[in-house]
Design a protein around this motif. Structure first.
Motif, short mmCIF file in Angstrom:
data_model
loop_
_atom_site.label_atom_id
_atom_site.label_comp_id
_atom_site.label_asym_id
_atom_site.label_seq_id
_atom_site.Cartn_x
_atom_site.Cartn_y
_atom_site.Cartn_z
N ASP A 45 32.06 52.47 -20.65
CA ASP A 45 33.47 52.79 -20.44
C ASP A 45 33.64 54.30 -20.43
O ASP A 45 33.52 54.95 -21.47
N PRO A 46 33.88 54.89 -19.26
CA PRO A 46 34.03 56.34 -19.18
C PRO A 46 35.36 56.87 -19.69
O PRO A 46 35.63 58.06 -19.59
N GLY A 47 36.20 56.00 -20.25
CA GLY A 47 37.46 56.44 -20.84
C GLY A 47 38.62 56.45 -19.87
O GLY A 47 38.65 55.69 -18.92
N HIS A 48 39.57 57.35 -20.12
CA HIS A 48 40.77 57.42 -19.29
C HIS A 48 40.48 58.17 -17.99
O HIS A 48 39.77 59.18 -17.99
N PRO A 49 41.00 57.68 -16.88
CA PRO A 49 40.74 58.35 -15.59
C PRO A 49 41.43 59.70 -15.50
O PRO A 49 42.58 59.85 -15.92
N ARG A 50 40.72 60.69 -14.97
CA ARG A 50 41.32 62.00 -14.74
C ARG A 50 42.10 62.02 -13.44
O ARG A 50 42.97 62.87 -13.24
N ASN A 51 41.75 61.12 -12.54
CA ASN A 51 42.44 61.01 -11.26
C ASN A 51 42.96 59.59 -11.09
O ASN A 51 42.39 58.79 -10.32
N SER A 53 45.26 58.38 -9.51
CA SER A 53 45.72 58.02 -8.16
C SER A 53 44.61 57.35 -7.35
O SER A 53 44.89 56.68 -6.36
N VAL A 54 43.37 57.55 -7.78
CA VAL A 54 42.25 56.89 -7.10
C VAL A 54 42.16 55.47 -7.63
O VAL A 54 41.92 55.24 -8.80
N PRO A 55 42.38 54.47 -6.78
CA PRO A 55 42.41 53.08 -7.25
C PRO A 55 41.05 52.58 -7.68
O PRO A 55 40.02 53.02 -7.17
N LEU A 56 41.05 51.66 -8.64
CA LEU A 56 39.81 51.03 -9.09
C LEU A 56 39.56 49.82 -8.20
O LEU A 56 39.58 48.68 -8.63
N THR A 57 39.34 50.09 -6.94
CA THR A 57 39.08 49.03 -5.97
C THR A 57 37.87 49.42 -5.15
O THR A 57 37.57 50.60 -4.97
N PRO A 58 37.12 48.45 -4.64
CA PRO A 58 35.96 48.76 -3.82
C PRO A 58 36.38 49.40 -2.51
O PRO A 58 37.43 49.08 -1.96
N SER A 59 35.58 50.33 -2.03
CA SER A 59 35.93 51.07 -0.82
C SER A 59 35.23 50.54 0.41
O SER A 59 35.14 51.23 1.41
N THR A 60 34.73 49.32 0.33
CA THR A 60 34.00 48.75 1.46
C THR A 60 34.89 47.79 2.24
O THR A 60 35.72 47.09 1.66
N PRO A 61 34.76 47.73 3.55
CA PRO A 61 35.59 46.84 4.37
C PRO A 61 35.12 45.40 4.26
O PRO A 61 33.96 45.13 3.96
N THR A 62 36.02 44.49 4.51
CA THR A 62 35.67 43.07 4.51
C THR A 62 35.37 42.60 5.92
O THR A 62 35.87 43.14 6.90
N LEU A 63 34.52 41.58 6.01
CA LEU A 63 34.23 40.98 7.30
C LEU A 63 35.13 39.78 7.53
O LEU A 63 35.69 39.23 6.60
N LYS A 177 34.94 60.04 -8.71
CA LYS A 177 36.23 60.24 -8.06
C LYS A 177 37.41 59.93 -8.98
O LYS A 177 38.41 60.65 -8.99
N ARG A 178 37.32 58.83 -9.73
CA ARG A 178 38.46 58.41 -10.55
C ARG A 178 38.44 59.03 -11.94
O ARG A 178 39.47 59.43 -12.47
N TYR A 179 37.23 59.12 -12.52
CA TYR A 179 37.14 59.60 -13.90
C TYR A 179 36.67 61.04 -14.01
O TYR A 179 36.57 61.58 -15.11
N GLY A 180 36.37 61.65 -12.88
CA GLY A 180 36.06 63.08 -12.88
C GLY A 180 34.81 63.45 -13.64
O GLY A 180 34.71 64.56 -14.17
N ILE A 181 33.83 62.56 -13.70
CA ILE A 181 32.59 62.85 -14.42
C ILE A 181 31.63 63.53 -13.44
O ILE A 181 30.95 62.87 -12.66
N LYS A 182 31.57 64.85 -13.49
CA LYS A 182 30.75 65.60 -12.55
C LYS A 182 29.31 65.77 -13.03
O LYS A 182 28.41 65.99 -12.22
N SER A 183 29.10 65.67 -14.32
CA SER A 183 27.77 65.86 -14.86
C SER A 183 26.86 64.67 -14.53
O SER A 183 27.17 63.53 -14.90
N ALA A 184 25.75 64.95 -13.85
CA ALA A 184 24.81 63.88 -13.50
C ALA A 184 24.20 63.27 -14.75
O ALA A 184 23.97 62.06 -14.82
N GLY A 185 23.95 64.09 -15.77
CA GLY A 185 23.39 63.57 -17.01
C GLY A 185 24.34 62.63 -17.72
O GLY A 185 23.93 61.58 -18.24
#
Length: 299
Positions: A45-51, A53-63, A177-185
């Motif tokens: 759980d990365p905690g509270h989203p920093r962004n 406005s970015v929805p927690l929905t998949p960004s892939t199209p449906t067939l 994008k949603r939680y603003g976690i830029k650190s790869a580690g």
């Protein structure tokens, strides 16, 4: 359809065609459903989203859910050169199947829940967080992954690899994008937690599928309701009934339904009437309890 078990061991998920991040690749290569202790996992759980406005929905199209002429031609073409086309078909279709799983508890801040999300967050009294979303998504992925194990052996590996790859890539994208976690580690730590969560949930649900509804309900209670002491037992029974029904229906459909991504999940709410029905075993058990004291007194 040939009689093939849905409980064959799952294959490793690290795809050679889609490279997961190197920091958790060694873990993903060993991802199986080998029996482990069926207990609640520590959710990522990365905690509270920093962004927000970015929805927690998949960004892939449906067939399309209808088998078009192009779909039929692709399936026909694949019969002649399967090694050339299989991985590309698997990538696209598993992306659609993953999209369906991720949509079940997807939400966007400030917008009304879908009917499915309203059940998982409202009826189940779960907070709308990354943790809750990933748990419900993994549950639906497990139901589909169990069905994939019954596909032809030569395509199971590719399909499961792509299917699970979509989940981990989507999860990491949300962290950025949603939680603003830029650190790869830092993301790597969350991804490792997510890997353990996926592995633990899959093993627990597999065990429940084999050992019966009581064990399955326990696995759901631990991994979906976080072993909450105040869980609504009726809601837990609804989820258990829903999972059992979905797995049964998926086991009865032709392979082509899965191979073309034409899978839609129903609503657990539809099981409420079922779980409220009085079992004939209740009266039978009551009669047995009443007869035992009488028998002991007679002796």
């Amino acid at each position: 359809m040939a009689s093939r078990t849905l409980l064959a061991p799952a294959v490793r998920v690290a795809s050679k065609h889609a490279r997961p991040a190197a920091r958790f690749l060694p873990h993903l290569r060993n991802l199986t459903t080998a029996p482990i202790t069926a207990q609640a996992t520590v959710p990522a759980d990365p905690g509270h989203p920093r962004n927000p406005s970015v929805p927690l929905t998949p960004s892939t199209p449906t067939l399309s859910q209808h088998l078009t002429l192009a779909d039929r031609l692709a399936l026909r073409f694949r019969e002649y050169i399967p090694n050339t086309t299989e991985t590309y078909v698997a990538y696209d279709v598993t992306r659609t199947l993953y999209h369906e799983c991720a949509l079940q508890s997807a939400y966007a801040d400030g917008e009304d829940f879908s009917a499915s999300a309203a059940f998982w967050y409202g009826t189940c009294a779960r907070p709308p967080t990354f943790q809750s979303w990933s748990q419900v998504t993994v549950l639906h992925m497990w139901m589909l992954a169990a069905r994939m194990r019954a596909l032809d052996r030569d395509r199971v590996k590719i399909w499961q690899q792509h299917f699970i790859d979509h989940f981990f890539y989507d999860a990491e994208e949300k962290m950025v994008k949603r939680y603003g976690i830029k650190s790869a580690g830092q993301r790597g730590g969350y991804m490792k937690d997510l890997y353990h969560q996926y592995r633990g949930m899959t093993a627990a649900f597999d065990e429940g599928l084999v050992r019966g509804d009581a064990v399955l309900a326990t696995a759901l209670w631990r991994n979906i309701f976080n072993a909450s002491s105040d869980v609504d037992v009726e809601v837990l029974a609804m989820v258990t009934s829903h999972v059992r029904r979905v797995v049964s229906k998926l086991g009865s459909v032709d392979d082509e339904v899965v191979l073309t991504g034409r899978v839609k999940f129903g609503l657990p709410e539809e099981e409420r009437a079922v779980v409220r029905q009085k079992s004939v075993l209740v009266d039978k058990l009551g009669d047995e309890v009443q007869q035992k004291p009488s028998a002991s007194m007679a002796s």
